[in-house]
Design a protein around this motif. Structure first.
Motif, PDB file in Angstrom:
ATOM      1  N   THR A  61       5.300  -5.682  -3.949  1.00 39.02           N
ATOM      2  CA  THR A  61       6.057  -4.448  -4.188  1.00 39.02           C
ATOM      3  C   THR A  61       5.782  -3.395  -3.133  1.00 39.02           C
ATOM      4  O   THR A  61       6.454  -2.379  -3.089  1.00 39.02           O
ATOM      5  CB  THR A  61       5.684  -3.856  -5.560  1.00 39.02           C
ATOM      6  N   GLY A  62       4.760  -3.617  -2.308  1.00 42.13           N
ATOM      7  CA  GLY A  62       4.372  -2.658  -1.293  1.00 42.13           C
ATOM      8  C   GLY A  62       3.128  -1.867  -1.664  1.00 42.13           C
ATOM      9  O   GLY A  62       2.546  -1.202  -0.817  1.00 42.13           O
ATOM     10  N   GLU A  63       2.729  -1.912  -2.923  1.00 45.69           N
ATOM     11  CA  GLU A  63       1.553  -1.164  -3.371  1.00 45.69           C
ATOM     12  C   GLU A  63       0.276  -1.717  -2.742  1.00 45.69           C
ATOM     13  O   GLU A  63       0.028  -2.916  -2.755  1.00 45.69           O
ATOM     14  CB  GLU A  63       1.422  -1.244  -4.888  1.00 45.69           C
ATOM     15  N   VAL A  64      -0.533  -0.828  -2.180  1.00 46.84           N
ATOM     16  CA  VAL A  64      -1.829  -1.201  -1.622  1.00 46.84           C
ATOM     17  C   VAL A  64      -2.862  -1.115  -2.751  1.00 46.84           C
ATOM     18  O   VAL A  64      -2.995  -0.072  -3.392  1.00 46.84           O
ATOM     19  CB  VAL A  64      -2.221  -0.288  -0.443  1.00 46.84           C
ATOM     20  N   VAL A  65      -3.575  -2.214  -2.991  1.00 43.05           N
ATOM     21  CA  VAL A  65      -4.575  -2.255  -4.064  1.00 43.05           C
ATOM     22  C   VAL A  65      -5.998  -2.298  -3.517  1.00 43.05           C
ATOM     23  O   VAL A  65      -6.950  -2.247  -4.289  1.00 43.05           O
ATOM     24  CB  VAL A  65      -4.324  -3.438  -5.038  1.00 43.05           C
ATOM     25  N   GLY A  66      -6.137  -2.370  -2.202  1.00 43.17           N
ATOM     26  CA  GLY A  66      -7.453  -2.351  -1.589  1.00 43.17           C
ATOM     27  C   GLY A  66      -7.349  -2.137  -0.095  1.00 43.17           C
ATOM     28  O   GLY A  66      -6.390  -2.586   0.536  1.00 43.17           O
ATOM     29  N   VAL A  67      -8.327  -1.415   0.439  1.00 46.33           N
ATOM     30  CA  VAL A  67      -8.391  -1.186   1.884  1.00 46.33           C
ATOM     31  C   VAL A  67      -9.806  -1.497   2.335  1.00 46.33           C
ATOM     32  O   VAL A  67     -10.776  -1.032   1.733  1.00 46.33           O
ATOM     33  CB  VAL A  67      -8.013   0.268   2.248  1.00 46.33           C
ATOM     34  N   LEU A  68      -9.912  -2.312   3.364  1.00 39.65           N
ATOM     35  CA  LEU A  68     -11.191  -2.781   3.876  1.00 39.65           C
ATOM     36  C   LEU A  68     -11.368  -2.285   5.312  1.00 39.65           C
ATOM     37  O   LEU A  68     -10.600  -2.650   6.197  1.00 39.65           O
ATOM     38  CB  LEU A  68     -11.193  -4.316   3.849  1.00 39.65           C
ATOM     39  N   ALA A  69     -12.361  -1.420   5.521  1.00 41.39           N
ATOM     40  CA  ALA A  69     -12.672  -0.913   6.868  1.00 41.39           C
ATOM     41  C   ALA A  69     -13.845  -1.704   7.432  1.00 41.39           C
ATOM     42  O   ALA A  69     -14.766  -2.060   6.697  1.00 41.39           O
ATOM     43  CB  ALA A  69     -13.023   0.573   6.805  1.00 41.39           C
ATOM     44  N   LEU A  70     -13.815  -1.976   8.724  1.00 40.35           N
ATOM     45  CA  LEU A  70     -14.825  -2.810   9.366  1.00 40.35           C
ATOM     46  C   LEU A  70     -15.638  -2.002  10.369  1.00 40.35           C
ATOM     47  O   LEU A  70     -15.088  -1.168  11.093  1.00 40.35           O
ATOM     48  CB  LEU A  70     -14.147  -3.968  10.104  1.00 40.35           C
ATOM     49  N   ASP A  71     -16.921  -2.293  10.430  1.00 40.08           N
ATOM     50  CA  ASP A  71     -17.802  -1.724  11.450  1.00 40.08           C
ATOM     51  C   ASP A  71     -18.405  -2.901  12.197  1.00 40.08           C
ATOM     52  O   ASP A  71     -18.922  -3.844  11.572  1.00 40.08           O
ATOM     53  CB  ASP A  71     -18.898  -0.872  10.804  1.00 40.08           C
ATOM     54  N   LEU A  72     -18.346  -2.858  13.512  1.00 41.06           N
ATOM     55  CA  LEU A  72     -18.738  -4.006  14.323  1.00 41.06           C
ATOM     56  C   LEU A  72     -20.132  -3.848  14.909  1.00 41.06           C
ATOM     57  O   LEU A  72     -20.560  -2.751  15.244  1.00 41.06           O
ATOM     58  CB  LEU A  72     -17.740  -4.198  15.456  1.00 41.06           C
ATOM     59  N   ALA A  73     -20.806  -4.977  15.061  1.00 48.56           N
ATOM     60  CA  ALA A  73     -22.077  -5.052  15.774  1.00 48.56           C
ATOM     61  C   ALA A  73     -21.750  -5.145  17.265  1.00 48.56           C
ATOM     62  O   ALA A  73     -20.594  -5.407  17.642  1.00 48.56           O
ATOM     63  CB  ALA A  73     -22.865  -6.285  15.314  1.00 48.56           C
ATOM     64  N   LEU A  96      -6.548   5.508  -2.799  1.00 50.30           N
ATOM     65  CA  LEU A  96      -5.462   4.742  -2.184  1.00 50.30           C
ATOM     66  C   LEU A  96      -4.127   5.484  -2.217  1.00 50.30           C
ATOM     67  O   LEU A  96      -3.119   4.959  -1.758  1.00 50.30           O
ATOM     68  CB  LEU A  96      -5.329   3.379  -2.868  1.00 50.30           C
ATOM     69  N   VAL A  97      -4.138   6.702  -2.756  1.00 53.80           N
ATOM     70  CA  VAL A  97      -2.908   7.493  -2.853  1.00 53.80           C
ATOM     71  C   VAL A  97      -2.248   7.621  -1.480  1.00 53.80           C
ATOM     72  O   VAL A  97      -1.040   7.430  -1.333  1.00 53.80           O
ATOM     73  CB  VAL A  97      -3.201   8.882  -3.461  1.00 53.80           C
ATOM     74  N   HIS A  98      -3.031   7.926  -0.465  1.00 55.91           N
ATOM     75  CA  HIS A  98      -2.510   8.062   0.906  1.00 55.91           C
ATOM     76  C   HIS A  98      -1.793   6.790   1.348  1.00 55.91           C
ATOM     77  O   HIS A  98      -0.751   6.847   2.000  1.00 55.91           O
ATOM     78  CB  HIS A  98      -3.672   8.396   1.843  1.00 55.91           C
ATOM     79  N   TRP A  99      -2.346   5.638   1.006  1.00 56.84           N
ATOM     80  CA  TRP A  99      -1.769   4.362   1.419  1.00 56.84           C
ATOM     81  C   TRP A  99      -0.473   4.062   0.678  1.00 56.84           C
ATOM     82  O   TRP A  99       0.353   3.296   1.162  1.00 56.84           O
ATOM     83  CB  TRP A  99      -2.767   3.232   1.192  1.00 56.84           C
ATOM     84  N   ASN A 100      -0.314   4.623  -0.497  1.00 58.40           N
ATOM     85  CA  ASN A 100       0.865   4.330  -1.326  1.00 58.40           C
ATOM     86  C   ASN A 100       1.891   5.454  -1.335  1.00 58.40           C
ATOM     87  O   ASN A 100       2.913   5.350  -2.005  1.00 58.40           O
ATOM     88  CB  ASN A 100       0.416   4.015  -2.758  1.00 58.40           C
ATOM     89  N   ARG A 101       1.656   6.490  -0.599  1.00 56.53           N
ATOM     90  CA  ARG A 101       2.517   7.676  -0.605  1.00 56.53           C
ATOM     91  C   ARG A 101       3.950   7.377  -0.179  1.00 56.53           C
ATOM     92  O   ARG A 101       4.873   7.950  -0.697  1.00 56.53           O
ATOM     93  CB  ARG A 101       1.908   8.707   0.338  1.00 56.53           C
ATOM     94  N   ARG A 137       5.700   4.577  -0.455  1.00 56.72           N
ATOM     95  CA  ARG A 137       6.413   3.496  -1.144  1.00 56.72           C
ATOM     96  C   ARG A 137       7.726   4.019  -1.726  1.00 56.72           C
ATOM     97  O   ARG A 137       7.752   5.074  -2.333  1.00 56.72           O
ATOM     98  CB  ARG A 137       5.539   2.938  -2.270  1.00 56.72           C
ATOM     99  N   PRO A 138       8.818   3.281  -1.557  1.00 56.99           N
ATOM    100  CA  PRO A 138      10.110   3.755  -2.037  1.00 56.99           C
ATOM    101  C   PRO A 138      10.207   3.842  -3.550  1.00 56.99           C
ATOM    102  O   PRO A 138      11.004   4.614  -4.059  1.00 56.99           O
ATOM    103  CB  PRO A 138      11.100   2.722  -1.484  1.00 56.99           C
ATOM    104  N   ASP A 139       9.383   3.084  -4.293  1.00 53.77           N
ATOM    105  CA  ASP A 139       9.491   3.097  -5.754  1.00 53.77           C
ATOM    106  C   ASP A 139       8.643   4.205  -6.384  1.00 53.77           C
ATOM    107  O   ASP A 139       8.587   4.318  -7.594  1.00 53.77           O
ATOM    108  CB  ASP A 139       9.116   1.740  -6.343  1.00 53.77           C
ATOM    109  N   ILE A 140       8.006   5.039  -5.544  1.00 53.42           N
ATOM    110  CA  ILE A 140       7.228   6.161  -6.065  1.00 53.42           C
ATOM    111  C   ILE A 140       7.973   7.450  -5.736  1.00 53.42           C
ATOM    112  O   ILE A 140       8.376   7.675  -4.607  1.00 53.42           O
ATOM    113  CB  ILE A 140       5.803   6.198  -5.433  1.00 53.42           C
ATOM    114  N   GLU A 141       8.184   8.271  -6.708  1.00 50.50           N
ATOM    115  CA  GLU A 141       8.867   9.554  -6.517  1.00 50.50           C
ATOM    116  C   GLU A 141       7.922  10.572  -5.990  1.00 50.50           C
ATOM    117  O   GLU A 141       6.841  10.715  -6.387  1.00 50.50           O
ATOM    118  CB  GLU A 141       9.461  10.018  -7.856  1.00 50.50           C
TER     119      GLU A 141
END
Length: 123
Positions: A83-95, A112-117, A119-123
């Motif tokens: 549906t386009g909804e983001v349910v998780g965000v994984l940030a990486l830090d490298l050695a 996750l509000v920023h990631w889902n802002r 989406r067309p199905d959210i008003e």
């Protein structure tokens, strides 16, 4: 992102459920910090334990898949439903050797509000 990018390599290893590829991307001292927004969050240390946790993420959201993204200027992955909804965000830090040393996973809906802002199905 380039194919040799650690986020792209992580995505390929997770998508193929390839233990060896995942081990080659993760630092032996890898650490995963989970921010679920409640007491279910926590921390996992060590390559094998982090790998098990990462392989388990999509099983909690069978209708979602990972995609390579930038997270606060870092390489990362987003777990997005069809549906386009983001349910998780994984940030990486490298050695210094470009293996993934630390991973920060946010599954807290409020974060996750920023990631889902957009989406067309959210008003």
């Amino acid at each position: 992102m380039r194919r040799d990018d650690p986020a792209a390599r992580l995505l390929a290893a997770l998508g193929g459920r390839d233990d060896l590829a995942l081990a080659s991307v993760l630092n032996p001292d890898a650490r995963l910090v989970v921010d679920a927004g409640d007491e279910s969050g926590g921390e996992v240390r060590g390559r094998a334990r982090v790998a098990r946790s990462l392989f388990g993420l999509p099983t909690r959201h069978p209708d979602a898949s990972f995609e390579v993204v930038h997270v606060n200027g870092r390489p990362g992955l987003a777990l997005r439903r069809r549906t386009g909804e983001v349910v998780g965000v994984l940030a990486l830090d490298l050695a210094p050797d470009d293996t993934i040393r630390e991973l920060w996973l946010s599954t807290a809906p409020g974060k996750l509000v920023h990631w889902n802002r957009r989406r067309p199905d959210i008003e």
